[in-house]
Design an enzyme around this catalytic site. Structure first.
Site, PDB file in Angstrom:
ATOM      1  CE  LYS A  42     -18.535  42.220 -23.698  1.00 41.47           C
ATOM      2  NZ  LYS A  42     -19.916  42.117 -24.281  1.00 41.47           N
ATOM      3  CD  GLU A  71     -24.262  39.812 -24.246  1.00 35.69           C
ATOM      4  OE1 GLU A  71     -24.785  39.364 -23.217  1.00 35.69           O
ATOM      5  OE2 GLU A  71     -23.279  40.594 -24.225  1.00 35.69           O
ATOM      6  N   GLY A 119     -21.816  49.827 -17.243  1.00 32.29           N
ATOM      7  CA  GLY A 119     -22.797  48.760 -17.069  1.00 32.29           C
ATOM      8  C   GLY A 119     -23.264  48.696 -15.630  1.00 32.29           C
ATOM      9  N   GLY A 125     -19.343  45.833 -12.475  1.00 30.59           N
ATOM     10  CA  GLY A 125     -18.246  46.751 -12.214  1.00 30.59           C
ATOM     11  C   GLY A 125     -17.409  46.329 -11.029  1.00 30.59           C
ATOM     12  CD  GLU A 171     -22.209  55.782 -16.459  1.00 32.96           C
ATOM     13  OE1 GLU A 171     -22.936  55.637 -15.443  1.00 32.96           O
ATOM     14  OE2 GLU A 171     -22.599  55.573 -17.600  1.00 32.96           O
ATOM     15  CB  CYS A 173     -26.789  55.158 -15.882  1.00 32.40           C
ATOM     16  SG  CYS A 173     -25.979  56.333 -16.999  1.00 32.40           S
ATOM     17  CD  GLU A 183     -29.430  51.611 -12.647  1.00 36.18           C
ATOM     18  OE1 GLU A 183     -29.137  52.654 -13.247  1.00 36.18           O
ATOM     19  OE2 GLU A 183     -28.629  50.662 -12.524  1.00 36.18           O
TER      20      GLU A 183
END
Length: 508
Positions: free
Chosen positions: A192, A195, A245, A250, A267, A301, A401
């Site tokens: 997946k 989107e 993501g 996660g 990750e 990231c 982040e």
């Protein structure tokens, strides 16, 4: 805008019609059962560039069941490593042949510069080739010192059905960090993509078919995390989830996958520091810092979004970075000279700006940027390259982040202080150190709490060298032999030779 290198024109034309992205289930391109679709408006040009099937539980369920059947009947899992490698190498050839088409779509959907998209898409072929080499060289162990009548083997077998969930910032590259290694191991997969950037993953389906991958071995479902990603993370027929993501998502996947004790590889985010000592090559370090924070518009990231600079050189070094930041080519992603493109969504742009404004309110000094920008002839979904100094470790911008073209600067006096500041984060993805003293570099590298440490460079990557994070940056590894082994189960086989086993129950 006098202090920015703005690029407004283009050398590539926008497509006449949006790309039509479909699900790929059991070797067939299919639309959603309910006929639902989603449109992606290019963040850099404001036009619809793709129209994708929008899947739900029905499509996810179908894809998982097909992948389960494909694994269990051995159409891929029981093939030799040589045969699997042949198919993966064909995919690599086809990726290179279609790299320009893939790169253009990636730029249109994500807003990243076309040169970076080209490097990402064409470079992904090497990941597929390296995975192909691992398919032929994987092996277990044998133990022949257990006695004259005993032989034991340790086998490495594919884990089974793998759900692969990928993000929007490097759609094709991150897919290629996962899928070919899972396939090389003999797994079957359900993929997946985000989107927001579904199309290059949908395009890959065509290449897999052309390369000869058996139907049902890789299935692609387009849609949102809920319900598609949710079902892929909880379904009893799935053996493993590989996700890239946000840390928040996660953590959710870890919780829900725990209900069926699936293996989970994650990750996640990073708040990566580069530490610059006084004896460093400041010219090279400043260039690497500038690259590290603005690459992929800072939506990475591995972004070096904070630098920790020795007090004696801080003023000079920040001045170098600011001067280089003004020269970075900024604007239309379809021009080959552009280095910094568009922000993925207006909402994310507002989030970036919120971090900057909060830091300034808390006492940080704005050296450059700090505002959204309307690029003439392109659009308003851009954020100026931004540098903040006098940042303190307690500020949100130094700990969280930001995922944008924003650099924050902290200072230090001693090696111990630099290491403490670098490790003072929930994340542990990557770190860097700049010094001409090899002892300084080695001590920092050993004490830094990060899955990757670069010394006198930044973001050099190789298919052979594994990647992954510590702490809340994730678990498990990708690429390299360690990343490949994430998709393998270990099985022990113990054999007794002849009729030498002593009976446990005595019959007389």
């Amino acid at each position: 805008m006098k202090d920015l290198n703005i690029v407004t024109d283009t050398q590539l034309a926008l497509p006449d019609t949006p790309y039509r992205a479909c699900h790929f289930i059991d070797g067939q391109r299919v639309d959603s059962a309910e006929g639902r679709t989603s449109e992606r408006v290019s963040p850099s040009h404001g036009v619809v560039v793709s129209r994708a099937a929008l899947g739900g539980e029905a499509e996810a369920e179908a894809a998982i069941r097909v992948a389960r059947a494909a694994f269990d009947d051995g159409r891929w899992s029981r093939l030799s490593g040589r045969v699997r490698a042949i198919v993966l190498n064909r995919v690599a050839d086809l990726i290179e042949a279609n790299a320009e088409r893939l790169a253009l779509m990636e730029t249109l959907e994500s807003g990243k510069p076309i040169t970076q998209a080209r490097a990402e898409c064409s470079g992904a072929a090497d990941l597929w080739r390296y995975a192909a080499s691992l398919a032929r060289t994987v092996h277990g162990d044998s133990h022949n010192t257990l006695g004259g009548d005993v032989l034991a083997m340790v086998l490495k077998e594919p884990i089974g059905v793998v759900s692969i969930i990928t993000p929007w910032n490097f759609p094709f590259w991150i897919l290629s960090q996962k899928l070919p290694f899972a396939l090389a191991a003999g797994c079957t997969c359900v993929v997946k993509p985000s989107e927001m950037t579904p199309s290059t993953t949908a395009m890959l389906a065509e290449l897999l078919t052309e390369a000869g991958l058996p139907a049902g071995v890789c299935n692609i479902v387009l849609g949102c995390g809920n319900p598609v990603g949710s079902l892929m993370s909880t379904h009893e027929a799935v053996d493993m989830v590989s996700f890239t993501g946000s840390t928040a998502v996660g953590k959710t996947i870890t919780k829900v996958a725990g209900e069926t004790l699936k293996k989970v590889a994650l990750e996640l985010g990073g708040k990566n520091a580069q530490v610059i000592f006084g004896d460093a090559d400041l010219e090279s370090a400043a260039d690497a810092v500038t690259f590290g924070v603005y690459f992929n518009v800072g939506q990475c990231c591995n972004s070096s979004s904070r630098i920790i600079v020795h007090e004696d050189i801080a003023e000079e070094f920040v001045a170098r970075v600011v001067a280089l930041s003004r020269k970075v080519a900024f604007g239309n992603p379809l021009h080959p000279d552009t280095q910094v493109g568009a922000i993925v969504t207006p909402e994310h742009q507002a989030k970036i700006d919120g971090y900057v404004r909060a830091a300034v309110a808390a006492g940080a000094e704005l050296c450059l940027g700090g505002e959204a920008l309307d690029v003439p002839g392109v659009g308003a979904q851009f954020y100026r390259p931004t540098v903040l100094r006098n940042v303190t470790p307690d500020m949100a911008i130094a700990r969280e982040e930001v995922f944008g073209p924003v650099l924050c600067v902290l200072t230090f006096q001693t090696l111990d202080e630099a290491i403490a500041l670098s490790n003072d984060a929930h994340y542990g993805l990557s770190a860097g150190v700049w010094s001409d003293n090899v002892h300084t570099c080695l001590e920092f590298s050993r004490r830094a709490q990060a899955g990757t440490v670069w010394t006198n460079t930044w973001m050099d990557g190789f298919s052979e060298v594994t990647f992954g994070g510590m702490k809340q940056s994730g678990q498990g590894r990708e690429i390299g032999s360690y990343g490949f082994e994430e998709f393998l189960e270990v099985k022990s086989v113990v054999m007794r030779l002849g009729r030498t086993r002593q009976p446990w129950v005595k019959t007389s």
